[in-house]
Design a protein around this motif. Structure first.
Motif, mmCIF file in Angstrom:
data_model
loop_
_atom_site.group_PDB
_atom_site.id
_atom_site.type_symbol
_atom_site.label_atom_id
_atom_site.label_comp_id
_atom_site.label_asym_id
_atom_site.label_seq_id
_atom_site.Cartn_x
_atom_site.Cartn_y
_atom_site.Cartn_z
ATOM 1 N N ASN A 1 -22.300 30.393 -67.670
ATOM 2 C CA ASN A 1 -22.225 29.053 -68.250
ATOM 3 C C ASN A 1 -21.163 28.271 -67.484
ATOM 4 N N LEU B 1 -18.588 25.816 -67.603
ATOM 5 C CA LEU B 1 -17.835 25.152 -68.662
ATOM 6 C C LEU B 1 -17.483 23.718 -68.295
ATOM 7 N N ASN C 1 -18.384 32.794 -68.488
ATOM 8 C CA ASN C 1 -18.025 31.388 -68.371
ATOM 9 C C ASN C 1 -17.336 31.105 -67.038
#
Length: 368
Positions: free
Chosen positions: A219, A221, A189
């Motif tokens: 990812n 966030l 993340n």
């Protein structure tokens, strides 16, 4: 001696003499390494790497007016140092304004008009807005050449530009993650702090960063925008750390990276969350050296300041000049930091913001 594959000599001023010339007693001229684009402020146009010989002196004591977004961090301080250094070398006059931040468009518009009213020979504009000065520049450019400095700007009334491709800065930053976590590996993340998010400036860097990040298992966030003052960036980082899903990486401006080191230490998260910077500052350099920041690209802001002054004087004197050029972008990591030459990346620790340089009337004339 083994050296890293990455080019790590940040300052690329070459002072060595060619062997044959050296033997005859004549030193080779100082040269700068740079990148130039075929079209002004069009980073999609063909580009090439060049060696560039700067001026040794100016023909007269020209007057240059420069505008910066701010002097809140050592990035623009380093640009300031480069400009002051080159202005003194060429014995010209320099006047500097700083707007106070990327949200200070009206303040910079007032400063731009004041700058033009002072009748300088040229204006160097480090803009806070891609299009916010368009109407003023339409009139100002009729009498005074305006050179874009560092930040991208609508090019209609711009005579020349010194500045790197911020898309490339975003890509190089994201590549730190893509190399560590290529697509298909365990997901991580990432939280991103790109600065003010101004259209045409940090927004382009953000787009390129996001595009490059899709090649990884990361990812994204959250993207948190904010002015690059340290307290504002620290507040954004604290909000992120107090939120839901914890990031594995905090990535952002040089100020964001500096602030993240302290915020993580206070929370005991220094071993759990890593930091990447989008550009090099003094604090980022120290952070990389101490292992607190993984890496940072540098666009060599000292060199950009020097190059902008040289470019403006060439334009004024009718000498050959490059319409758009910039230093090369290089990566700084803990693996190569011991070999880094900072002369063209960061201002000396003793340097403080300098707003005025006055040409010396009785300066000794040097042959060019």
């Amino acid at each position: 001696m083994n050296r890293p594959k990455e080019i790590v000599r940040i300052c690329k001023i070459l002072m060595a003499a060619l062997v044959g010339v050296f033997l005859t007693g004549y030193a080779h001229a100082e040269t700068w390494s740079a990148v130039t684009w075929e079209k002004l402020l069009d980073f999609t146009s063909p580009r090439k790497s060049i060696s560039y010989e700067p001026l040794k002196q100016a023909e007269k004591a020209w007057s240059i007016c420069a505008l910066y977004p701010h002097l809140k961090d050592s990035y623009w301080l380093s640009v300031n140092y480069g400009m002051v250094k080159q202005a003194k070398k060429l014995n010209i006059n320099l006047r500097v304004y700083e707007a106070g931040g990327y949200y200070q468009l009206e303040q910079q518009r007032k400063q731009l008009q004041a700058c033009a009213d002072s009748k300088p020979d040229a204006i160097l504009l480090g803009t806070v807005s891609f299009e916010g000065h368009h109407d003023l520049l339409e009139e100002i450019a009729k009498d005074t050449p305006v050179i874009a400095l560092v930040n991208n700007i609508r090019s209609d009334f711009i005579a020349a530009a010194t500045g790197v491709d911020w898309d490339e800065m975003g890509r190089r930053t994201a590549q730190v993650i893509t190399k560590r976590h290529p697509a298909g590996t365990a997901s991580v993340n990432v939280s991103w702090f790109p600065g003010a998010g101004k259209p045409g400036i940090s927004s382009t860097k953000l787009s390129a960063f996001k595009s490059e990040l899709t090649k990884s298992s990361a990812n994204l966030l959250k993207t948190r925008y904010g002015d690059t003052g340290k307290l504002i960036q620290l507040s954004l980082i604290e909000e992120e750390l107090e939120g839901g899903t914890a990031p594995d990486y905090l990535i952002g401006t040089g100020v964001s990276a500096e602030a993240a080191i302290g915020a993580l230490k206070v929370r005991g998260l220094s071993e759990d969350i890593e930091v990447v910077s989008g550009y090099l500052t003094h604090g980022v350099f120290r952070g990389i050296k101490r292992g607190k920041i993984i890496a940072s690209p540098t666009d060599q802001p000292v060199m950009q300041g020097m190059m902008a002054i040289d470019q403006s004087i060439r334009l004024l004197e009718g000498k050959p000049y490059l319409k758009h050029y910039a230093p090369e972008i290089l990566m700084v990591t803990k693996d190569n930091i011991a070999e880094i030459d900072l002369e063209c990346a960061l201002s000396p620790a003793s340097f403080s913001p300098t707003y005025t340089v006055e040409a010396q009337r009785n300066a000794e004339t040097k042959s060019n």
